[in-house]
Design a protein around this motif. Sequence first.
Motif, mmCIF file in Angstrom:
data_model
loop_
_atom_site.group_PDB
_atom_site.id
_atom_site.type_symbol
_atom_site.label_atom_id
_atom_site.label_comp_id
_atom_site.label_asym_id
_atom_site.label_seq_id
_atom_site.Cartn_x
_atom_site.Cartn_y
_atom_site.Cartn_z
ATOM 1 N N ALA A 15 0.849 -1.196 0.000
ATOM 2 C CA ALA A 15 0.000 0.000 0.000
ATOM 3 C C ALA A 15 0.879 1.237 0.000
ATOM 4 C CB ALA A 15 -0.929 0.012 1.203
ATOM 5 N N VAL A 16 0.323 2.327 -0.527
ATOM 6 C CA VAL A 16 1.034 3.602 -0.598
ATOM 7 C C VAL A 16 0.076 4.706 -0.167
ATOM 8 C CG1 VAL A 16 2.278 5.230 -2.078
ATOM 9 C CG2 VAL A 16 2.435 2.762 -2.529
ATOM 10 N N GLU A 17 0.550 5.614 0.678
ATOM 11 C CA GLU A 17 -0.226 6.776 1.099
ATOM 12 C C GLU A 17 0.505 8.043 0.685
ATOM 13 O OE1 GLU A 17 -3.110 7.136 2.247
ATOM 14 O OE2 GLU A 17 -3.166 9.143 3.134
ATOM 15 N N GLN A 18 -0.153 8.882 -0.103
ATOM 16 C CA GLN A 18 0.442 10.137 -0.544
ATOM 17 C C GLN A 18 -0.022 11.267 0.371
ATOM 18 O OE1 GLN A 18 -0.624 11.405 -4.523
ATOM 19 N NE2 GLN A 18 1.307 12.495 -4.790
ATOM 20 N N PHE A 19 0.907 12.138 0.748
ATOM 21 C CA PHE A 19 0.583 13.284 1.599
ATOM 22 C C PHE A 19 1.596 14.383 1.311
ATOM 23 C CE2 PHE A 19 3.645 10.731 3.832
ATOM 24 C CZ PHE A 19 4.389 11.594 4.631
ATOM 25 N N SER A 20 1.604 15.431 2.093
ATOM 26 C CA SER A 20 2.567 16.519 1.928
ATOM 27 C C SER A 20 3.453 16.596 3.162
ATOM 28 C CB SER A 20 1.850 17.858 1.737
ATOM 29 O OG SER A 20 1.026 17.828 0.592
ATOM 30 N N MET A 21 4.750 16.761 2.944
ATOM 31 C CA MET A 21 5.692 16.928 4.042
ATOM 32 C C MET A 21 6.323 18.303 3.932
ATOM 33 S SD MET A 21 7.095 15.230 6.692
ATOM 34 C CE MET A 21 7.592 13.509 6.468
ATOM 35 N N PRO A 28 -6.842 12.776 7.126
ATOM 36 C CA PRO A 28 -6.947 11.964 8.346
ATOM 37 C C PRO A 28 -7.600 10.605 8.116
ATOM 38 C CG PRO A 28 -7.658 14.221 8.757
ATOM 39 C CD PRO A 28 -7.504 14.081 7.272
ATOM 40 N N ALA A 29 -8.493 10.510 7.137
ATOM 41 C CA ALA A 29 -9.228 9.264 6.916
ATOM 42 C C ALA A 29 -8.330 8.145 6.429
ATOM 43 C CB ALA A 29 -10.359 9.504 5.915
ATOM 44 N N THR A 30 -7.276 8.472 5.691
ATOM 45 C CA THR A 30 -6.418 7.434 5.123
ATOM 46 C C THR A 30 -5.047 7.349 5.791
ATOM 47 O OG1 THR A 30 -5.719 8.989 3.392
ATOM 48 C CG2 THR A 30 -7.563 7.523 2.881
ATOM 49 N N TYR A 31 -4.509 8.477 6.196
ATOM 50 C CA TYR A 31 -3.189 8.484 6.848
ATOM 51 C C TYR A 31 -3.228 7.729 8.173
ATOM 52 C CZ TYR A 31 0.980 10.404 9.162
ATOM 53 O OH TYR A 31 2.174 10.562 9.828
ATOM 54 N N ARG A 32 -4.378 7.737 8.842
ATOM 55 C CA ARG A 32 -4.493 7.118 10.163
ATOM 56 C C ARG A 32 -4.096 5.651 10.158
ATOM 57 N NH1 ARG A 32 -10.931 7.274 11.400
ATOM 58 N NH2 ARG A 32 -10.263 6.326 13.366
ATOM 59 N N ARG A 33 -4.207 4.987 9.019
ATOM 60 C CA ARG A 33 -3.860 3.563 8.935
ATOM 61 C C ARG A 33 -2.408 3.301 9.309
ATOM 62 N NH1 ARG A 33 -5.248 1.133 3.255
ATOM 63 N NH2 ARG A 33 -5.060 -0.809 4.429
ATOM 64 N N TYR A 34 -1.551 4.315 9.129
ATOM 65 C CA TYR A 34 -0.113 4.132 9.306
ATOM 66 C C TYR A 34 0.382 4.630 10.660
ATOM 67 C CZ TYR A 34 -0.374 3.382 4.288
ATOM 68 O OH TYR A 34 -0.705 2.910 3.048
ATOM 69 N N ALA A 35 -0.522 5.156 11.482
ATOM 70 C CA ALA A 35 -0.128 5.659 12.796
ATOM 71 C C ALA A 35 0.281 4.488 13.695
ATOM 72 C CB ALA A 35 -1.275 6.441 13.418
ATOM 73 N N PRO A 36 1.168 4.735 14.665
ATOM 74 C CA PRO A 36 1.659 3.629 15.502
ATOM 75 C C PRO A 36 0.634 3.139 16.510
ATOM 76 C CG PRO A 36 2.623 5.718 16.190
ATOM 77 C CD PRO A 36 1.866 5.999 14.936
ATOM 78 N N GLY A 37 0.884 1.930 16.994
ATOM 79 C CA GLY A 37 0.090 1.367 18.069
ATOM 80 C C GLY A 37 -1.386 1.274 17.736
ATOM 81 N N GLN A 38 -2.239 1.673 18.696
ATOM 82 C CA GLN A 38 -3.683 1.627 18.538
ATOM 83 C C GLN A 38 -4.266 2.944 18.012
ATOM 84 O OE1 GLN A 38 -5.642 -1.288 19.309
ATOM 85 N NE2 GLN A 38 -3.551 -2.041 19.100
ATOM 86 N N LEU A 39 -3.413 3.851 17.604
ATOM 87 C CA LEU A 39 -3.890 5.161 17.162
ATOM 88 C C LEU A 39 -4.828 5.114 15.963
ATOM 89 C CD1 LEU A 39 -1.756 6.129 19.194
ATOM 90 C CD2 LEU A 39 -1.159 7.928 17.589
ATOM 91 N N PRO A 40 -4.667 4.192 15.006
ATOM 92 C CA PRO A 40 -5.614 4.181 13.885
ATOM 93 C C PRO A 40 -7.067 4.061 14.333
ATOM 94 C CG PRO A 40 -3.714 2.828 13.348
ATOM 95 C CD PRO A 40 -3.583 3.192 14.805
ATOM 96 N N GLN A 41 -7.315 3.320 15.404
ATOM 97 C CA GLN A 41 -8.689 3.091 15.853
ATOM 98 C C GLN A 41 -9.218 4.198 16.760
ATOM 99 O OE1 GLN A 41 -6.180 0.906 16.141
ATOM 100 N NE2 GLN A 41 -6.770 -1.080 15.302
ATOM 101 N N ASN A 42 -8.378 5.128 17.161
ATOM 102 C CA ASN A 42 -8.816 6.153 18.104
ATOM 103 C C ASN A 42 -9.517 7.274 17.351
ATOM 104 O OD1 ASN A 42 -8.751 8.506 19.928
ATOM 105 N ND2 ASN A 42 -7.710 7.058 21.282
ATOM 106 N N GLN A 43 -10.828 7.262 17.378
ATOM 107 C CA GLN A 43 -11.614 8.167 16.544
ATOM 108 C C GLN A 43 -11.393 9.635 16.889
ATOM 109 O OE1 GLN A 43 -13.385 7.026 13.973
ATOM 110 N NE2 GLN A 43 -13.823 9.133 13.345
ATOM 111 N N GLU A 44 -11.259 9.930 18.170
ATOM 112 C CA GLU A 44 -11.146 11.331 18.581
ATOM 113 C C GLU A 44 -9.932 12.010 17.957
ATOM 114 O OE1 GLU A 44 -11.196 14.206 22.493
ATOM 115 O OE2 GLU A 44 -10.503 12.150 22.718
ATOM 116 N N ILE A 45 -8.819 11.299 17.904
ATOM 117 C CA ILE A 45 -7.601 11.889 17.356
ATOM 118 C C ILE A 45 -7.840 12.405 15.943
ATOM 119 C CG2 ILE A 45 -5.285 11.317 16.506
ATOM 120 C CD1 ILE A 45 -4.990 9.479 18.919
ATOM 121 N N TRP A 46 -8.438 11.588 15.107
ATOM 122 C CA TRP A 46 -8.552 11.937 13.686
ATOM 123 C C TRP A 46 -9.696 12.910 13.443
ATOM 124 C CZ3 TRP A 46 -4.096 10.965 12.052
ATOM 125 C CH2 TRP A 46 -3.361 9.938 12.672
ATOM 126 N N ASP A 47 -10.716 12.892 14.301
ATOM 127 C CA ASP A 47 -11.740 13.929 14.230
ATOM 128 C C ASP A 47 -11.141 15.299 14.538
ATOM 129 O OD1 ASP A 47 -13.830 12.284 13.489
ATOM 130 O OD2 ASP A 47 -14.551 11.974 15.533
#
Length: 419
Positions: A113-119, A136-155
């Motif tokens: 998989a590949v995620e494109q973003f801006s750095m 936030p909807a797609t980048y979250r997949r690559y966050a460490p630990g349990q962060l992808p599932q933490n809805q508040e962070i990405w909201d």
Amino acid sequence: MRLRRTRSTAATAPRPAAALAGALVVAAVLGCSAPASEVRDEAVPDEGATSASGGSTPSGDVTTGPSLDPAYAVDPPGRFKALPRTADVVVQTQETIDEETLAEIERIPGVAAVEQFSMLQVSIENRVLNVAAVDPATYRRYAPGQLPQNQEIWDRVAAGELAVGRAVARRLPLDDDDFLQLTSEVPPIHLGVMAPQIENAVDAVVNEKWGEALGATPGNALLVSSELTVAPEVVAEPLTKMLPKDSSIERLDAVARYGLDPDAVQTAQVVGSLADAIGVFTYRPIGGGRIAPDPAWVRTHISTQSVPILGDVTCNNAIFPQLRAALEEIVTAGLADEIKRDQYAGCYYPRFIAGSTSLSNHSFGTALDLNVPGNLRGTVGEMDRVVVSIFKKWGFAWGGDWSYTDPMHFEMARIVRPS
């Protein structure tokens, strides 16, 4: 520019993101009128947020900071339905990665998989931070630990708030309401989330609206996830043939071992008022906290010139008009003796901040250290305050104003040209 989001390119099941050492995570809401979510090393039964009072904030029901500008918000990401992925390679280029190249990368054998973003990079109190401007909807997949599932962070990121790791947050010059000035060209952003980021690759995350406002190059970065049985170097090597020569292609397994991939070119695209003065800065780590900048960049941006009081100094070309003007005014004010030539510690010094992999503004030649013995870090210092005010008049920020003081340090904060 709306970036194209890519899906898994392999039929194999994706790998889970790398877990944080010894713990799951929870977002805890801190503060009162301007709370920030903080990821703690505690186990929790679900992805909701725990408030400072011990109550639960349901996923998607987010209390944001005061006066958030809707102009910097994007659509909320919705609940997380995908599986997490591991970021194995991070790429940064100087220009937008086009659709054709992105499709080629997706077809590399072993790429899942590949995620494109801006750095982009911002300089805050002599520390250069890597900021990822993301969907936030797609980048979250690559966050460490349990962060992808933490809805508040990405909201909260979608709503226009900043996410950083706790270690970075402690060094940020936040105001009383937890707002941070990333550059002088944009309004302050609210610190909404303290959560671990991709170590030594990303320091902070904002959404794409903020990236656009900051002047990020759209889609100049990628996260690449390899298949479970494929080592990161297998997918990193073909990238060097597909991307421009000056691209940064960093294997995160090497980062985990060494702090930075020793074989990768590093790239800094500093935004803000000094972007033109610094340009795009590429370098290689060479050990001992030092870096080797691209010689071509050094030839076009760095020179040795004579200035009042200090004599010959080596700095960024852009600094000399206002540095010279400031020192001339200090001489005219009869304060030349307040600057000790033999206590000058340099301007251009290509290195990291001590004990880190964050660039110092000395690497760009846009900062100088004066009267070192009496102005050590963490002290009030002995700098004459009229001298300080003259430097500020000529566009310099003073380290003595920082939360962790550095009174020897003056850095060019804005361009000021003598009339």
